[in-house]
Design a protein around this motif. Structure first.
Motif, PDB file in Angstrom:
ATOM      1  N   SER A  65       0.841  -1.208   0.000  1.00 20.27           N
ATOM      2  CA  SER A  65       0.000   0.000   0.000  1.00 20.27           C
ATOM      3  C   SER A  65       0.868   1.246   0.000  1.00 20.27           C
ATOM      4  N   SER A  66       1.889   1.221   0.831  1.00 20.18           N
ATOM      5  CA  SER A  66       2.769   2.382   0.930  1.00 20.18           C
ATOM      6  C   SER A  66       3.429   2.671  -0.417  1.00 20.18           C
ATOM      7  N   LEU A  67       3.894   1.621  -1.101  1.00 20.91           N
ATOM      8  CA  LEU A  67       4.534   1.825  -2.396  1.00 20.91           C
ATOM      9  C   LEU A  67       3.542   2.289  -3.449  1.00 20.91           C
ATOM     10  N   MET A  68       2.348   1.718  -3.403  1.00 16.76           N
ATOM     11  CA  MET A  68       1.337   2.118  -4.387  1.00 16.76           C
ATOM     12  C   MET A  68       0.990   3.593  -4.247  1.00 16.76           C
ATOM     13  N   GLU A  69       0.936   4.047  -3.007  1.00 17.45           N
ATOM     14  CA  GLU A  69       0.612   5.456  -2.791  1.00 17.45           C
ATOM     15  C   GLU A  69       1.707   6.374  -3.295  1.00 17.45           C
ATOM     16  N   SER A  70       2.941   5.892  -3.195  1.00 23.76           N
ATOM     17  CA  SER A  70       4.055   6.738  -3.610  1.00 23.76           C
ATOM     18  C   SER A  70       4.303   6.674  -5.111  1.00 23.76           C
ATOM     19  N   ALA A  71       3.522   5.826  -5.813  1.00 22.02           N
ATOM     20  CA  ALA A  71       3.765   5.649  -7.245  1.00 22.02           C
ATOM     21  C   ALA A  71       3.435   6.923  -8.012  1.00 22.02           C
ATOM     22  N   PRO A  72       4.276   7.311  -8.968  1.00 17.18           N
ATOM     23  CA  PRO A  72       3.979   8.490  -9.794  1.00 17.18           C
ATOM     24  C   PRO A  72       2.771   8.222 -10.683  1.00 17.18           C
ATOM     25  N   ASP A  73       2.218   9.282 -11.200  1.00 19.62           N
ATOM     26  CA  ASP A  73       1.054   9.147 -12.068  1.00 19.62           C
ATOM     27  C   ASP A  73       1.507   8.620 -13.428  1.00 19.62           C
ATOM     28  N   THR A  74       0.992   7.454 -13.812  1.00 19.63           N
ATOM     29  CA  THR A  74       1.350   6.868 -15.100  1.00 19.63           C
ATOM     30  C   THR A  74       0.066   6.419 -15.788  1.00 19.63           C
ATOM     31  N   PRO A  75       0.134   6.245 -17.113  1.00 18.39           N
ATOM     32  CA  PRO A  75      -1.088   5.853 -17.841  1.00 18.39           C
ATOM     33  C   PRO A  75      -1.768   4.616 -17.267  1.00 18.39           C
ATOM     34  N   TYR A  76      -0.980   3.622 -16.914  1.00 11.77           N
ATOM     35  CA  TYR A  76      -1.587   2.371 -16.457  1.00 11.77           C
ATOM     36  C   TYR A  76      -1.545   2.184 -14.947  1.00 11.77           C
ATOM     37  N   GLY A  77      -0.858   3.051 -14.253  1.00  8.62           N
ATOM     38  CA  GLY A  77      -0.748   2.888 -12.801  1.00  8.62           C
ATOM     39  C   GLY A  77       0.093   1.678 -12.441  1.00  8.62           C
ATOM     40  N   THR A  78      -0.146   1.137 -11.282  1.00 10.04           N
ATOM     41  CA  THR A  78       0.607  -0.045 -10.850  1.00 10.04           C
ATOM     42  C   THR A  78      -0.060  -1.285 -11.436  1.00 10.04           C
ATOM     43  N   VAL A  79       0.673  -1.928 -12.339  1.00  4.09           N
ATOM     44  CA  VAL A  79       0.051  -2.978 -13.158  1.00  4.09           C
ATOM     45  C   VAL A  79       0.295  -4.385 -12.647  1.00  4.09           C
ATOM     46  N   GLY A  80       1.080  -4.528 -11.597  1.00  2.31           N
ATOM     47  CA  GLY A  80       1.304  -5.876 -11.104  1.00  2.31           C
ATOM     48  C   GLY A  80       2.221  -5.903  -9.906  1.00  2.31           C
ATOM     49  N   ILE A  81       2.172  -7.029  -9.225  1.00  3.24           N
ATOM     50  CA  ILE A  81       3.026  -7.242  -8.059  1.00  3.24           C
ATOM     51  C   ILE A  81       3.749  -8.566  -8.276  1.00  3.24           C
ATOM     52  N   GLY A  82       5.059  -8.557  -8.119  1.00  2.00           N
ATOM     53  CA  GLY A  82       5.822  -9.800  -8.224  1.00  2.00           C
ATOM     54  C   GLY A  82       6.490 -10.098  -6.899  1.00  2.00           C
ATOM     55  N   VAL A  83       6.407 -11.347  -6.488  1.00  4.47           N
ATOM     56  CA  VAL A  83       6.974 -11.721  -5.194  1.00  4.47           C
ATOM     57  C   VAL A  83       7.961 -12.867  -5.370  1.00  4.47           C
ATOM     58  N   GLY A  84       9.107 -12.774  -4.745  1.00  4.04           N
ATOM     59  CA  GLY A  84      10.060 -13.877  -4.702  1.00  4.04           C
ATOM     60  C   GLY A  84      10.058 -14.475  -3.308  1.00  4.04           C
TER      61      GLY A  84
END
Lengths: 387, 387
Positions: free
Chosen positions: B130-149
């Motif tokens: 959530s914290s990272l998503m909030e800090s994401a800059p404005d982009t056409p598609y926004g946050t498009v995915g999450i990858g976890v290792g």
DNA sequence: TCGACTTTGTATATTGGTTAAACAAAGTTT
DNA sequence: AAACTTTGTTTAACCAATATACAAAGTCGA
């Protein structure tokens, strides 16, 4: 190779889909059923089937039972449309079969090898292949390919990169055989070929995650994941015989120490601490069955070490089924117990619940049949898409 | 999944081909050059590029140098069309980054983990995401995915089958995160993610056969063959930490004995025979650099055993390049020598000639970036054909 | 036995992507 | 300035899959 998408590609993919669906369920499917199974439109299936019939790869075999409507016309994969030759190159022996496209053995040849130098082996192969080709029945396509299983690493161009037990390095085997016979040749690692054989025609039909262990003069493994051979750049994977199971163990010809195959393959016969009553598997099996203790103890030790290596592979690949093949599978009666005991002791309960260990069903023919099958697949084509 | 061929599929394949060609050579290719590289017709490339431009994934960046004719219009992969989140789940720590579609790190978060139970970890992950998503800059598609290792085995549905170091079994991690954030989630084995990171953005750019060893609290490996992750049923492959290198060695939590990671990972800290001056890698590295003999000896031992395992993998996979990553790569200065010595001694000359061993370039960020890259690939799509 | 219903398989028109070839645009070279 | 090159677009043709309608061949109930 770079593949672009166009309509020819679409047709290849769908033809492949239809053909292999019919092949796997020969004489039980109608066009309508193929359409359901593949997700292709009925018309598309009709067109492709018509084409396959013209090519004599598929025939109509007659009406099936109706389920309240018109009777379905059952489709048959015409395994006798052509033949292939499958060869297993062993250290002391050349084994070869002539198969139809369905993996049925039509002819068989054995040829002892006295030396390993390329020219000698190649000459022997040519003799055996010629003999099988001459004995092939008359089919629409004739002999459509040759598949070879070799005890070593093979790259994607059919070059034997390294076969320590033969002393081979960088042998362009595919090219040599293709030039000699003008027929497509596929070269596979012996264990991969065996895995393919058991997967398609043997003890592992339709298993999704299979581990095939070929234990003979060395150890190799063929790994099937998701129903497909996990070969990477062909033959690279599965070179598990040189997995180190004893950090400061015996030195191996591979340069390392304590390799698995030094403890669990026929290589033990030469380095065994006790004096063995025999130094080859068939003789030891005979002795063990007459009650010879030394022979039984030898197999028990090998079984234990087989189990150690198998455990490693289980913990790495978590297969549903493990098939033990190769020359040592003849000794299953004395290997199985000690091996299973070690595996039961060492693997996680999580793995054990869905795991089964069995021995090869195709026996000594598995590798040849698998190698031949690779040639069949090359002939039939096998286009598919990864999304 | 069953895939049939139709025109939509053709377009997917070609779009993918064009998009990734531009991505890999951003700002250096014209339409004409893409046409040459892919083998697609100029018109086809033009159409697909037009579509990609509309989707804001590609932009025209201006004219390039003429080579005797009209100037080419250079195409740029718009990495800022969206963002992804890459997460590495470690035993004591949660590390996360926000990346653009080109793998560039925009934001970074660290979060200590006190426990391993699912609800606690999941809560921590949600907070960080959530914290990272909030800090994401404005982009056409926004946050498009999450990858976890994750440090364990993962199946093709994003289920963590087994993660011994976390005590997890059958955790439906992908589903849980997708439900929480309504964004596509990819779950990968930690070593596979690291391998992808180094392959695309790190020390192994455009290497065809790569072996990535992640050495930290355990050992895992990511295997790249032919430029593609050799993952089989995701994460199954490469669980090499439990490769047995000492047949009657120490018992391991995995059920076996003498597993590699007992001798060459941070697990040695707890079982070391001598009393160590510290029990974590950063501290030991600090001590070693100040001349502490015990610390150096510890790393030398680990280096030796790392080399033994690496040799096994070399003999199995014959990679061009080996990259050592994970927490232990911080100790490269003291590990490298002993490791290289063992490898040099134990591998075949044949393998050595084309082999290079190096350490991670992305350092501790490799796994996160690789995990994020998996999400990028999921977003962009990656259709291709095997013939 | 006949008509309604089912299931199988084929024919037809449409769709939508790639492609070759011609063409337009924008350079360089002599 | 004319000839040549390279880039990128337009046009018409092609071709495989598809939906739809239809023909063929069966079952089943009254």
């Amino acid at each position: 190779m770079k593949v672009t998408g166009d309509q020819a590609l679409v047709k290849k993919i769908n033809r492949s889909l239809v053909l292999h669906t019919i092949r796997k369920h020969s004489s039980t499917l109608s066009r309508a059923r193929v359409s359901e199974l593949t997700g292709l439109n009925k018309a598309t299936v009709s067109n492709l089937v018509a084409e396959l019939c013209e090519q004599q790869l598929v025939t109509e075999v007659g009406p099936g039972k109706s389920s309240g409507g018109r009777k379905p016309l059952l489709l048959h994969f015409n395994a006798m449309a052509g033949t292939v030759i499958g060869i297993e190159l062993r250290v002391k022996q050349l084994k070869a079969v002539l198969c139809d496209l369905g993996g049925n053995v039509l002819e068989e040849r054995d040829h002892a090898l006295e030396r390993h130098d390329l020219s000698y082996v190649l000459e022997a192969m040519k003799k055996v292949i010629s003999s099988l080709m001459e004995s092939a029945p008359d089919t629409p396509y004739g002999t459509v390919g040759i598949g070879v299983g070799v005890p070593g690493m093979v790259d994607e161009n059919g070059v034997v990169l390294f076969a320590p037990n033969l002393g081979w390095e960088m042998v362009h085997l595919r090219q040599l055989l293709e030039e000699a016979f003008s027929v497509p040749v596929t070269i596979d690692n012996e264990a991969n070929a065996g895995a393919q054989g058991e997967l398609n025609f043997g003890a592992a039909k339709d298993v999704r995650h299979l581990l095939y262990i070929s234990a003979g003069s060395g150890i190799g493994s063929g790994i099937i994941i998701g129903g497909e051979l996990y070969k990477g750049a062909r033959g690279y994977a599965g070179e598990t015989g040189h997995m180190c199971i004893e950090a400061d163990g015996r030195p191996c010809t591979c340069g390392s120490r304590g390799c698995w195959e030094l403890y669990a393959s026929e290589k033990t016969y030469d380095t065994a601490d006790v004096t063995l009553p025999a130094h080859n598997t068939p003789e030891l099996v005979r002795l063990a069955s007459t009650g010879n203790e030394a022979a039984r103890e030898q197999f028990a030790q090998m079984g234990k070490y087989l189990g150690i290596g198998v455990t490693n592979l289980i913990n790495s690949f978590n297969p549903e089924l493990i098939v033990i093949g190769g020359a040592l599978s003849e000794a299953r009666e004395w290997l199985a117990g000690p091996m299973q005991a070690v595996v039961a002791e060492r693997t996680l309960p999580y793995h054990k619940q869905q795991l089964e260990i069995t021995f090869s069903r195709l026996g000594s023919r598995g590798t040849m049949i698998g190698a031949g099958f690779a040639a069949v697949m090359h002939f039939l084509g096998h286009a598919r898409v990864t999304l």
